[in-house]
Design an enzyme around this catalytic site. Sequence first.
Site, PDB file in Angstrom:
ATOM      1  N   GLU A  47      -6.402  -5.449  -1.803  1.00 45.50           N
ATOM      2  CA  GLU A  47      -5.122  -4.882  -1.269  1.00 45.50           C
ATOM      3  C   GLU A  47      -5.570  -3.737  -0.054  1.00 45.50           C
ATOM      4  OE1 GLU A  47      -2.758  -2.333  -3.806  1.00 45.50           O
ATOM      5  OE2 GLU A  47      -0.964  -3.036  -2.488  1.00 45.50           O
ATOM      6  N   ASN A 110       2.956  -4.832   3.492  1.00 44.07           N
ATOM      7  CA  ASN A 110       1.740  -4.817   2.763  1.00 44.07           C
ATOM      8  C   ASN A 110       1.278  -6.222   2.509  1.00 44.07           C
ATOM      9  OD1 ASN A 110      -0.312  -4.622   0.817  1.00 44.07           O
ATOM     10  ND2 ASN A 110       0.726  -2.961  -0.328  1.00 44.07           N
ATOM     11  N   LYS A 127       3.853  -8.132   0.345  1.00 42.24           N
ATOM     12  CA  LYS A 127       4.084  -7.856  -1.083  1.00 42.24           C
ATOM     13  C   LYS A 127       5.841  -7.654  -1.293  1.00 42.24           C
ATOM     14  CE  LYS A 127       2.569  -3.702  -3.874  1.00 42.24           C
ATOM     15  NZ  LYS A 127       1.710  -2.835  -3.856  1.00 42.24           N
ATOM     16  N   GLU A 146       4.553   3.911  -1.281  1.00 42.09           N
ATOM     17  CA  GLU A 146       4.715   2.548  -0.725  1.00 42.09           C
ATOM     18  C   GLU A 146       6.290   2.344  -0.355  1.00 42.09           C
ATOM     19  OE1 GLU A 146       2.668  -0.772  -2.127  1.00 42.09           O
ATOM     20  OE2 GLU A 146       1.768   0.380  -3.630  1.00 42.09           O
ATOM     21  N   CYS A 172      -0.958  -6.502  -5.819  1.00 41.85           N
ATOM     22  CA  CYS A 172      -0.742  -5.393  -6.827  1.00 41.85           C
ATOM     23  C   CYS A 172       0.297  -5.499  -7.803  1.00 41.85           C
ATOM     24  CB  CYS A 172      -0.987  -4.079  -5.942  1.00 41.85           C
ATOM     25  SG  CYS A 172      -1.336  -2.873  -7.031  1.00 41.85           S
ATOM     26  N   ASN A 197      -4.260  -1.584  -5.909  1.00 44.64           N
ATOM     27  CA  ASN A 197      -4.996  -0.229  -5.975  1.00 44.64           C
ATOM     28  C   ASN A 197      -4.441   0.558  -6.997  1.00 44.64           C
ATOM     29  OD1 ASN A 197      -6.584   0.581  -3.240  1.00 44.64           O
ATOM     30  ND2 ASN A 197      -5.247  -1.208  -2.646  1.00 44.64           N
TER      31      ASN A 197
HETATM   32  N1  CDV Z   1      -0.534  -0.594  -5.422  1.00 43.19           N
HETATM   33  C1  CDV Z   1       0.183  -0.652  -6.385  1.00 43.19           C
HETATM   34  O1  CDV Z   1       1.143  -1.526  -6.170  1.00 43.19           O
HETATM   35  N2  CDV Z   1      -0.055   0.207  -7.320  1.00 43.19           N
HETATM   36  C2  CDV Z   1       0.890  -0.102  -8.505  1.00 43.19           C
HETATM   37  C3  CDV Z   1       0.544   1.285  -9.239  1.00 43.19           C
HETATM   38  C4  CDV Z   1       1.326   2.478  -8.293  1.00 43.19           C
HETATM   39  C5  CDV Z   1       1.543   1.253 -10.710  1.00 43.19           C
HETATM   40  C6  CDV Z   1       0.511  -0.993  -9.445  1.00 43.19           C
HETATM   41  O2  CDV Z   1       1.341  -1.671  -9.984  1.00 43.19           O
HETATM   42  O3  CDV Z   1      -0.857  -1.216  -9.908  1.00 43.19           O
END
Ligand code: CDV
Length: 310
Positions: A47, A110, A127, A146, A172, A197
């Site tokens: 990501e 994203n 996303k 975000e 993510c 991340n």
């Molecule tokens: N980049 C993300 O979406 N990170 C989230 C963290 C912040 C909980 C995740 O779901 O891994």
Amino acid sequence: MSRIVRIAAAQSGPVPRSESRSETLDRLILMMRQAAQQGADLVAFTECALTPFFSHWWIDDQQELDSYFENAVPGPSTQILFDEAKRLEIGFHLGYAELADTEEGVRHFNSSILVDATGSVIGRFRKVHLPGHSEHRPDNPFQNLEKRYFDVGDLGFPTWRGFGGIVGMCICNDRRWSETYRVLALGGAELIILGYNTPDHIPEHPELDRLVDFQHQLCMQAGAYQNGCWVVAIGKAGVEEGVSQIGLTSIIAPSGEIVAQSTTLEDELVIFDCDLDATRVYKDAMFNFKANRTPEYYTAITEQKDARLP
Ligand code: CDV
């Protein structure tokens, strides 16, 4: 029967703010070459792979914020990745921050892109589940902005034919939502690719810190099994701008088993021969959607007002 796709999940170590875009791209290209040398059909990056994960700090200046975004991919900075992939005859997946000119105006997404071994774009994803907050929380050790910096993805969860099968993407936090996998699987997905991340500490909920690794794996193992899919998850790992992020880049089989995983918090390739036909035993039996799902009953229950929570 087997349909093998050799996938190289290319974990990134920390990307410091002092590193230029071209230096970061050099790291990705090095991993792409190593993946090709090892016979991979597809190399998958994480990501926002081109930059540090800038949602972790407060940025007031829109111009500075926009400098982390790409106006177009392929574009001036990323063309080199496409050229190299074409030369090496390897496909790739890339997460990046996208500045898009839409009918509703400029939007910040994203995003991720899937590219085949000829350098042609197979699909794009934006996303959907944006975690965090939109206000500055100066008392926290780091931010999770975000909800401030990105718009919710407007493309849904599409699937595409590619690499001898049907492929979908998410990013993510999307991986923590069962709907993500089910919608992709209803679209026929046999392989789901996602970058992440994920900090190893949640400032608002330190009591959950001990569960971060477990829950990262839990949601993907369940998603893979319940939908008969391969899941390839690629992390940004290590301490980046003061934020410690989990590694655990993982390749998960349709059985729900983790079949390959990273062992460092640095740039690292995790390679596995994923047999897309290994999805069949799940898609045709236990999770044969056509034979076993009962959507008309799910709807009947949720439409009863009394059954709804306030
Ligand atoms: N980049 C993300 O979406 N990170 C989230 C963290 C912040 C909980 C995740 O779901 O891994």
